[in-house]
Design an enzyme around this catalytic site. Sequence first.
Site, PDB file in Angstrom:
ATOM      1  N   CYS A 112       0.794  -1.097   0.046  1.00 49.63           N
ATOM      2  CA  CYS A 112       0.186  -0.116   0.043  1.00 49.63           C
ATOM      3  C   CYS A 112       0.772   1.155   0.127  1.00 49.63           C
ATOM      4  CB  CYS A 112      -0.905  -0.070   1.210  1.00 49.63           C
ATOM      5  SG  CYS A 112      -1.897   1.429   1.444  1.00 49.63           S
ATOM      6  N   CYS A 168       0.365   2.945   3.771  1.00 51.23           N
ATOM      7  CA  CYS A 168       0.538   2.717   5.079  1.00 51.23           C
ATOM      8  C   CYS A 168       1.674   1.302   4.616  1.00 51.23           C
ATOM      9  CB  CYS A 168      -0.407   2.079   5.768  1.00 51.23           C
ATOM     10  SG  CYS A 168      -1.182   0.629   5.152  1.00 51.23           S
ATOM     11  N   CYS A 202      -7.565  -0.917   0.985  1.00 50.24           N
ATOM     12  CA  CYS A 202      -6.560  -1.429   1.954  1.00 50.24           C
ATOM     13  C   CYS A 202      -7.083  -1.581   3.556  1.00 50.24           C
ATOM     14  CB  CYS A 202      -5.249  -0.374   2.171  1.00 50.24           C
ATOM     15  SG  CYS A 202      -4.190  -0.887   3.631  1.00 50.24           S
ATOM     16  N   CYS A 255      -5.558   0.873   6.126  1.00 48.37           N
ATOM     17  CA  CYS A 255      -5.907   2.196   6.241  1.00 48.37           C
ATOM     18  C   CYS A 255      -6.827   2.815   5.430  1.00 48.37           C
ATOM     19  CB  CYS A 255      -4.411   2.979   5.676  1.00 48.37           C
ATOM     20  SG  CYS A 255      -4.175   2.887   4.190  1.00 48.37           S
ATOM     21  N   CYS A 272      -8.657  -5.310  -9.975  1.00 51.11           N
ATOM     22  CA  CYS A 272      -8.148  -4.500 -10.889  1.00 51.11           C
ATOM     23  C   CYS A 272      -7.680  -3.093 -10.170  1.00 51.11           C
ATOM     24  CB  CYS A 272      -9.210  -4.152 -11.812  1.00 51.11           C
ATOM     25  SG  CYS A 272      -9.117  -2.782 -13.014  1.00 51.11           S
TER      26      CYS A 272
HETATM   27 ZN   LIG Z   1      -2.772   0.920   3.306  1.00 49.30          ZN
END
Ligand SMILES: [Zn+2]
Length: 152
Positions: A65, A68, A114, A117, A137
Amino acid sequence: MLTWKDVISFSIHGSPNPDKIVVRSLEEWKRLLSPEQFRVTRQKGTEAPHSGALCSIYDEGKYNCICCNTPLFDATIKFNSGTGWPSFTQPIKENAIKYIKDESFGMLRVEVVCNTCEAHLGHVFPDGPAPSGLRYCINSESMKIKKEGEER
Ligand SMILES: [Zn+2]
């Protein structure tokens, strides 16, 4: 392995709990991210197809990510969907991703964020390759590649 049935169930009943949670204000995210990263991850934007830096890269490593740094996907489950966005058949861990029913634009889709976060990543569709049949995607702007052995 997750299938479309699991995805639908998670989007209705809630996703598995993440290992940890990261919370920051929009102002903080704005300071930490590029304008395009902020637009995609925090304002549910979509990058133009074939524009993303990670679209045609198949290097080994993990896709973390951008917000984070939590690992989300692995290069071994990346495939070329021809759509112009990085595509994966599975998350790296069952609880890495949160699934949200998205009824915007008059379509019923499943948004993926995510789970740590809540950064907007993209959508998941039931038209991926066997055996999972899933196609995650994902916007390039939402992720960074972390090569084996790299600290960040
Ligand atoms: Zn994240």
